[in-house]
Design an enzyme around this catalytic site. Sequence first.
Site, PDB file in Angstrom:
ATOM      1  N   HIS A 560     -14.458 -13.398 -22.358  1.00 36.05           N
ATOM      2  CA  HIS A 560     -13.033 -14.050 -21.872  1.00 36.05           C
ATOM      3  C   HIS A 560     -12.945 -12.262 -21.167  1.00 36.05           C
ATOM      4  O   HIS A 560     -11.963 -11.450 -21.363  1.00 36.05           O
ATOM      5  CB  HIS A 560     -12.816 -13.854 -22.825  1.00 36.05           C
ATOM      6  CG  HIS A 560     -12.527 -15.166 -24.220  1.00 36.05           C
ATOM      7  ND1 HIS A 560     -12.419 -15.157 -25.525  1.00 36.05           N
ATOM      8  CD2 HIS A 560     -13.171 -16.313 -24.073  1.00 36.05           C
ATOM      9  CE1 HIS A 560     -12.702 -16.535 -25.675  1.00 36.05           C
ATOM     10  NE2 HIS A 560     -13.104 -17.237 -25.267  1.00 36.05           N
TER      11      HIS A 560
HETATM   12  C1  LIG Z   1     -19.775 -20.084 -21.016  1.00 34.15           C
HETATM   13  C2  LIG Z   1     -18.346 -19.362 -20.974  1.00 34.15           C
HETATM   14  C3  LIG Z   1     -17.149 -19.907 -22.710  1.00 34.15           C
HETATM   15  C4  LIG Z   1     -15.477 -19.905 -22.446  1.00 34.15           C
HETATM   16  N1  LIG Z   1     -15.035 -20.104 -23.659  1.00 34.15           N
HETATM   17  C5  LIG Z   1     -13.786 -20.428 -23.736  1.00 34.15           C
HETATM   18  C6  LIG Z   1     -13.370 -21.380 -24.349  1.00 34.15           C
HETATM   19  O1  LIG Z   1     -13.535 -21.789 -25.709  1.00 34.15           O
HETATM   20  N2  LIG Z   1     -11.788 -21.048 -24.109  1.00 34.15           N
HETATM   21  C7  LIG Z   1     -11.209 -20.365 -23.678  1.00 34.15           C
HETATM   22  O2  LIG Z   1      -9.856 -20.542 -23.584  1.00 34.15           O
HETATM   23  N3  LIG Z   1     -12.002 -20.082 -22.677  1.00 34.15           N
HETATM   24  C8  LIG Z   1     -13.033 -20.372 -22.644  1.00 34.15           C
HETATM   25  N4  LIG Z   1     -13.742 -18.792 -21.767  1.00 34.15           N
HETATM   26  C9  LIG Z   1     -12.721 -18.356 -20.593  1.00 34.15           C
HETATM   27  C10 LIG Z   1     -12.169 -19.230 -19.497  1.00 34.15           C
HETATM   28  O3  LIG Z   1     -12.980 -20.339 -19.572  1.00 34.15           O
HETATM   29  C11 LIG Z   1     -12.069 -18.244 -18.345  1.00 34.15           C
HETATM   30  O4  LIG Z   1     -10.882 -17.028 -18.714  1.00 34.15           O
HETATM   31  C12 LIG Z   1     -11.359 -18.727 -17.231  1.00 34.15           C
HETATM   32  O5  LIG Z   1     -11.604 -20.361 -16.792  1.00 34.15           O
HETATM   33  C13 LIG Z   1     -10.988 -17.963 -16.090  1.00 34.15           C
HETATM   34  O6  LIG Z   1     -10.325 -18.341 -15.176  1.00 34.15           O
HETATM   35  P1  LIG Z   1      -9.910 -17.524 -13.760  1.00 34.15           P
HETATM   36  O7  LIG Z   1      -8.956 -19.161 -13.045  1.00 34.15           O
HETATM   37  O8  LIG Z   1      -9.460 -16.800 -13.749  1.00 34.15           O
HETATM   38  O9  LIG Z   1     -11.307 -17.794 -13.187  1.00 34.15           O
HETATM   39  P2  LIG Z   1     -12.393 -19.126 -12.679  1.00 34.15           P
HETATM   40  O10 LIG Z   1     -12.245 -20.366 -13.365  1.00 34.15           O
HETATM   41  O11 LIG Z   1     -14.332 -18.408 -13.322  1.00 34.15           O
HETATM   42  O12 LIG Z   1     -12.600 -19.290 -11.734  1.00 34.15           O
HETATM   43  C14 LIG Z   1     -12.923 -18.552 -10.367  1.00 34.15           C
HETATM   44  C15 LIG Z   1     -13.025 -20.034  -8.761  1.00 34.15           C
HETATM   45  O13 LIG Z   1     -13.231 -19.239  -8.398  1.00 34.15           O
HETATM   46  C16 LIG Z   1     -14.181 -19.003  -7.321  1.00 34.15           C
HETATM   47  N5  LIG Z   1     -15.068 -18.125  -6.309  1.00 34.15           N
HETATM   48  C17 LIG Z   1     -15.214 -16.672  -6.663  1.00 34.15           C
HETATM   49  N6  LIG Z   1     -16.151 -15.743  -5.544  1.00 34.15           N
HETATM   50  C18 LIG Z   1     -15.048 -16.132  -5.145  1.00 34.15           C
HETATM   51  C19 LIG Z   1     -15.777 -16.583  -2.954  1.00 34.15           C
HETATM   52  N7  LIG Z   1     -15.921 -15.352  -3.141  1.00 34.15           N
HETATM   53  N8  LIG Z   1     -15.331 -17.697  -2.193  1.00 34.15           N
HETATM   54  C20 LIG Z   1     -15.221 -18.631  -2.600  1.00 34.15           C
HETATM   55  N9  LIG Z   1     -15.119 -19.111  -3.949  1.00 34.15           N
HETATM   56  C21 LIG Z   1     -15.236 -18.152  -4.980  1.00 34.15           C
HETATM   57  C22 LIG Z   1     -15.469 -19.392  -8.595  1.00 34.15           C
HETATM   58  O14 LIG Z   1     -16.473 -20.211  -8.275  1.00 34.15           O
HETATM   59  C23 LIG Z   1     -14.798 -20.451  -9.368  1.00 34.15           C
HETATM   60  O15 LIG Z   1     -14.141 -21.349  -9.007  1.00 34.15           O
HETATM   61  C24 LIG Z   1     -15.041 -18.834 -21.494  1.00 34.15           C
HETATM   62  C25 LIG Z   1     -16.200 -18.920 -20.585  1.00 34.15           C
HETATM   63  C26 LIG Z   1     -17.147 -19.303 -20.171  1.00 34.15           C
HETATM   64  C27 LIG Z   1     -17.824 -18.425 -18.748  1.00 34.15           C
END
Ligand SMILES: Cc1cc2nc3c(=O)[nH]c(=O)nc-3n(C[C@H](O)[C@H](O)[C@H](O)COP(=O)(O)OP(=O)(O)OC[C@H]3O[C@@H](n4cnc5c(N)ncnc54)[C@H](O)[C@@H]3O)c2cc1C
Length: 626
Positions: A560
């Site tokens: 998280h």
């Molecule tokens: C193993 C795991 C278990 C979890 N369990 C839970 C749960 O049960 N419930 C819950 O609520 N949360 C959970 N979480 C946390 C939650 O999923 C994340 O906090 C949330 O998805 C983050 O969203 P985000 O949009 O910030 O980033 P992300 O969803 O990580 O999206 C970032 C995106 O940007 C892309 N990216 C990054 N750098 C670049 C670049 N330089 N160029 C192009 N693309 C790029 C990545 O490939 C990715 O697709 C978990 C996370 C993980 C990894």
Amino acid sequence: MASNLLFRILSRELLNIPLPSLFIPVGYATIAIVTTLVCTAKFTADVVFRPNPPTITQPETYDFIIVGGGSAGAVVANRLSENARWKVLLLEAGDTPLILNSIPGLLSGNMYHKDTDWNYFSVPQKNCSYTSLNQKIGLSRGKSLGGSSNLNFMIYQRGNPKDYDNWANITGDKSWNYKNLLKYFKISEDYHGNFPDPLGQYHGSGGPLTISKLRNEPLVKQWVAAAEELGFNITDPNAEQTSTFSPIDTTTKNGQRDSTYNAFLRNAMNRKNLNVVRYAVVDKILMSGKNATGVVYIRHGKKIEVQASKEIILCAGVFGSPSILQRSGIGPRHLLESLKIPVVHDLPGVGEGLQDHVMTVAGPILLNDSVSFMFDDIISPGTLLKYARKRLGPLTFIVVSGVGFFSTSEPKNPDWPNICVFLSPMGMHASFAQDIARLFALERKLLEPYYNHFKGHHATQVFINLGRPESRGSVKIKSSDPDVPPDIDPNYYSDAGGKDIRAMIEAFKFIIKYFTTTTPWMKLGANPNKRHFPGCENFQLRSDEYYECHIRHFTGSSWHSCCTNQMGPDGEQMAVVDSNLRVRGVKKIRVIDASIMPIISNANLNAPTIMIGEKGASLLLQEWGY
Ligand SMILES: Cc1cc2nc3c(=O)[nH]c(=O)nc-3n(C[C@H](O)[C@H](O)[C@H](O)COP(=O)(O)OP(=O)(O)OC[C@H]3O[C@@H](n4cnc5c(N)ncnc54)[C@H](O)[C@@H]3O)c2cc1C
């Protein structure tokens, strides 16, 4: 006729024979091989058949460029491209998710593959993680459309209203209080619930993001009843909870993961004004003075520049977004100068303030009844077939079934708990040590003597998460090369006053009391085992020192991570974005993802991040007119 009947009886019997214990490790290896083969095939096909990025404008200028199609990015791309007059480009480093990602029961098997997971590891931790490989914490992040929502545990929680009221106080902007944010949570929620089948009979469709209410999973009745005996509220996890124990809600639909790719992007990708370019690794933002004009990305070895007339929106997540800003010359001056990156704007907060829910696992709590989830007994050819045919059975199960929120004596605020615990009804199947080591990137050989001792016992485990930690860490690029991962330091248990470790010790003690003094668990003979966790042999069992030792040895991330581009008010030196999510000191760059949280909320972060996506998109719609 008789032989036909005999064949059917025999095959039914055969289908119900549990697969040998070896099946689980073999399953991991199979997932790894299939993932590599499928990803290599998809990548090769893309190189051969789509060597050049698809484009929908000539010359390549878009209204908006979104970087990263994860939990927040998928939402933003969907909302912006609803306006057919806007040309929107979404750049994503990965490809579409694999079918394997959609199967809930494979969640830990799907982690740590470099094609679909950024596979980050922290720098060695100074205060904990003694059981981790090289004291480094495994920090998986999804690398595909849908981002980390393709890898997460699918638990859906909005968080405590006070978390968001606090964000409003910190930023001085009332629009971030819970009352005002609730509509952004609700806009994407489609609830389905109360199912009779203990292993998940899912119904319903429609709505952007399907949330299934699991109410009959193993041991969840005891979980709730025992908490009730201790005077806790028994409510829904999203019923604006205070201190409460309840079954969990999950982002699943018809027995499959409902990722943000599935819910928000898949259909939107048919729109003519939305261009989704996969295998596009964004290097940096192009700047003209303090104005952002476009981005440079790398695709199949080629560097490509693309322009945006309105805004660049970073949705690359807690590690990706600060890294891109730093590579673009926006960040702490001393860091940029040390890497010879020209400073566009000295913004000291970029990459600073990293928070996470640090975790430990209490258990096994041994049970003398056959009530827990024993993978060895329940995985059979029949159950696999049942999933393939009907999306039912153990493969729909996500390892945890209940959640609890409570407050320790510091800050002692039952209305705003600082601890979150999860019940995992996992018994001690043969490969338990190997599985838990894999999940948290721990030293398997250290764990085996401890866990193997309990092989075959029914049991339960509790994941204890520090919901409102004080410790903060950082994300710092080591090079201007986007292929070099940044230094990530969650810096767990580093708070000067030691509140974080004290809260975890108290939470651990509470969990032991909860299992040993409440009727529902006593009826099952709940017994927190009497062996010492490896490395803690010199401490007296159940003493504070012993719990501290356990916590500092068995340290995991809840995955998280957040707060590396904190939102803050004017004049706050470490604020990276204002409360409209615009990057301070430059023009035309916004960040919309988990990195903008000013302080972590006591809830799993997918729901809050999707909400941030909705709120961020609405800010863009307000600014640019619909
Ligand atoms: C193993 C795991 C278990 C979890 N369990 C839970 C749960 O049960 N419930 C819950 O609520 N949360 C959970 N979480 C946390 C939650 O999923 C994340 O906090 C949330 O998805 C983050 O969203 P985000 O949009 O910030 O980033 P992300 O969803 O990580 O999206 C970032 C995106 O940007 C892309 N990216 C990054 N750098 C670049 C670049 N330089 N160029 C192009 N693309 C790029 C990545 O490939 C990715 O697709 C978990 C996370 C993980 C990894």
